[in-house]
Design an enzyme around this catalytic site. Structure first.
Site, short mmCIF file in Angstrom:
data_model
loop_
_atom_site.label_atom_id
_atom_site.label_comp_id
_atom_site.label_asym_id
_atom_site.label_seq_id
_atom_site.Cartn_x
_atom_site.Cartn_y
_atom_site.Cartn_z
CE LYS A 1 38.08 38.30 37.99
NZ LYS A 1 37.44 38.28 39.30
NE ARG B 1 42.14 38.06 43.10
CZ ARG B 1 40.82 37.96 42.96
NH1 ARG B 1 40.26 36.80 42.73
NH2 ARG B 1 40.07 39.04 43.03
NE ARG C 1 30.97 44.14 42.85
CZ ARG C 1 32.01 43.38 42.51
NH1 ARG C 1 31.90 42.52 41.51
NH2 ARG C 1 33.17 43.49 43.13
NE ARG D 1 32.51 41.80 46.69
CZ ARG D 1 33.29 41.29 45.75
NH1 ARG D 1 32.79 40.56 44.79
NH2 ARG D 1 34.58 41.54 45.75
NE ARG E 1 38.30 44.14 45.22
CZ ARG E 1 37.07 44.67 45.13
NH1 ARG E 1 36.69 45.60 45.96
NH2 ARG E 1 36.26 44.25 44.21
P1 ADP Z 1 37.04 40.85 42.69
O1 ADP Z 1 37.46 40.09 41.47
O2 ADP Z 1 35.82 41.67 42.47
O3 ADP Z 1 38.15 41.62 43.35
P2 ADP Z 1 36.63 38.36 44.20
O4 ADP Z 1 35.27 38.07 44.67
O5 ADP Z 1 37.20 37.49 43.13
O6 ADP Z 1 36.55 39.87 43.80
O7 ADP Z 1 37.67 38.35 45.42
C1 ADP Z 1 37.46 39.13 46.59
C2 ADP Z 1 38.68 39.06 47.50
O8 ADP Z 1 38.92 37.69 47.90
C3 ADP Z 1 40.01 39.51 46.89
O9 ADP Z 1 40.18 40.90 46.97
C4 ADP Z 1 41.01 38.70 47.73
O10 ADP Z 1 41.23 39.32 48.98
C5 ADP Z 1 40.31 37.40 47.99
N1 ADP Z 1 40.66 36.36 46.96
C6 ADP Z 1 39.81 35.83 46.03
N2 ADP Z 1 40.44 34.92 45.26
C7 ADP Z 1 41.73 34.88 45.71
C8 ADP Z 1 42.90 34.16 45.32
N3 ADP Z 1 42.89 33.29 44.30
N4 ADP Z 1 44.06 34.37 46.00
C9 ADP Z 1 44.10 35.23 47.03
N5 ADP Z 1 43.04 35.96 47.44
C10 ADP Z 1 41.87 35.79 46.79
#
Ligand code: ADP
Length: 189
Positions: free
Chosen positions: A14, A89, A132, A134, A145
């Site tokens: 995404k 989320r 990936r 990260r 996750r």
């Molecule tokens: P991915 O979709 O690969 O898990 P993201 O880069 O979107 O990674 O998010 C990484 C981390 O940032 C999440 O695991 C969470 O801890 C935090 N995070 C991101 N967006 C949110 C959100 N909308 N609400 C709460 N935590 C978030």
């Protein structure tokens, strides 16, 4: 004003697709994960609070994320539309979008909001995330996750489907094929 939300599990692509669609539509790509990571690396108060949750693969508490998103969406570039990647989320975050963020142009309802669900099977997700690499892409965090996604974020698929705002897109194809399909879904000509 085009308002697009990208749903999809970690590893679904995404982030990549949201950036491409933002470029095509000429609206900002707003990734809560990117903003949080930038705060962590700058060691801001927000970053210091968010880091523990992120390292565990848990969601950062709403009170931190909601303010952050609200501030970002006040920026001038977001007044002509936006793509949200990684937000909302949870159902409570989606309700926040409905109450606070839509209709900033004064129109009556969130009719222009569109949500995309990028669908990818679990085994493909784990494979992509491990490749990936990260900082939060180790096997234990990935499992956490994915679990958090299933429990807290997947219900949003029904939330947006009930409102007639959902596009389901098969994300288990080449990046270009997915982009083409998204383009058709979001901006049919
Ligand atoms: P991915 O979709 O690969 O898990 P993201 O880069 O979107 O990674 O998010 C990484 C981390 O940032 C999440 O695991 C969470 O801890 C935090 N995070 C991101 N967006 C949110 C959100 N909308 N609400 C709460 N935590 C978030």
């Amino acid at each position: 004003m085009q308002q697009v939300i990208f749903l999809g599990p970690p590893g679904s692509g995404k982030g990549t697709q949201a950036a491409r669609i933002a470029e095509i539509l000429q609206i900002p790509h707003i990734s809560t994960g990117d903003i949080l990571r930038a705060n962590v690396s700058r060691e801001t108060p927000l970053g210091q609070q968010a880091k523990t949750y992120m390292d565990r693969g848990d969601l950062v508490p709403d009170q931190l994320v909601l303010d952050m998103v609200e501030e970002r969406l006040k920026e001038p570039d977001a007044q002509k539309g936006w793509i949200l990647d990684g937000f909302p989320r949870t159902v409570s975050q989606a309700e926040f979008v409905e109450e606070k963020l839509l209709d900033s142009d004064g129109s009556s309802s969130g009719g222009e909001l569109q949500a995309i669900n990028l669908d990818v099977p679990d085994d493909v997700l784990v494979e992509r995330l491990l490749a990936r690499g990260r900082q939060d892409d180790n096997e234990e965090t990935i499992r956490r996750r994915l679990q958090v996604y299933r429990e807290q974020t997947a219900p949003l698929i029904e939330f947006y489907s009930d409102r007639g705002q959902l596009h389901d897109v098969d994300g288990d194809r080449s990046m270009d094929e997915v982009t083409a399909c998204l383009k058709k879904a979001i901006a049919p000509e």
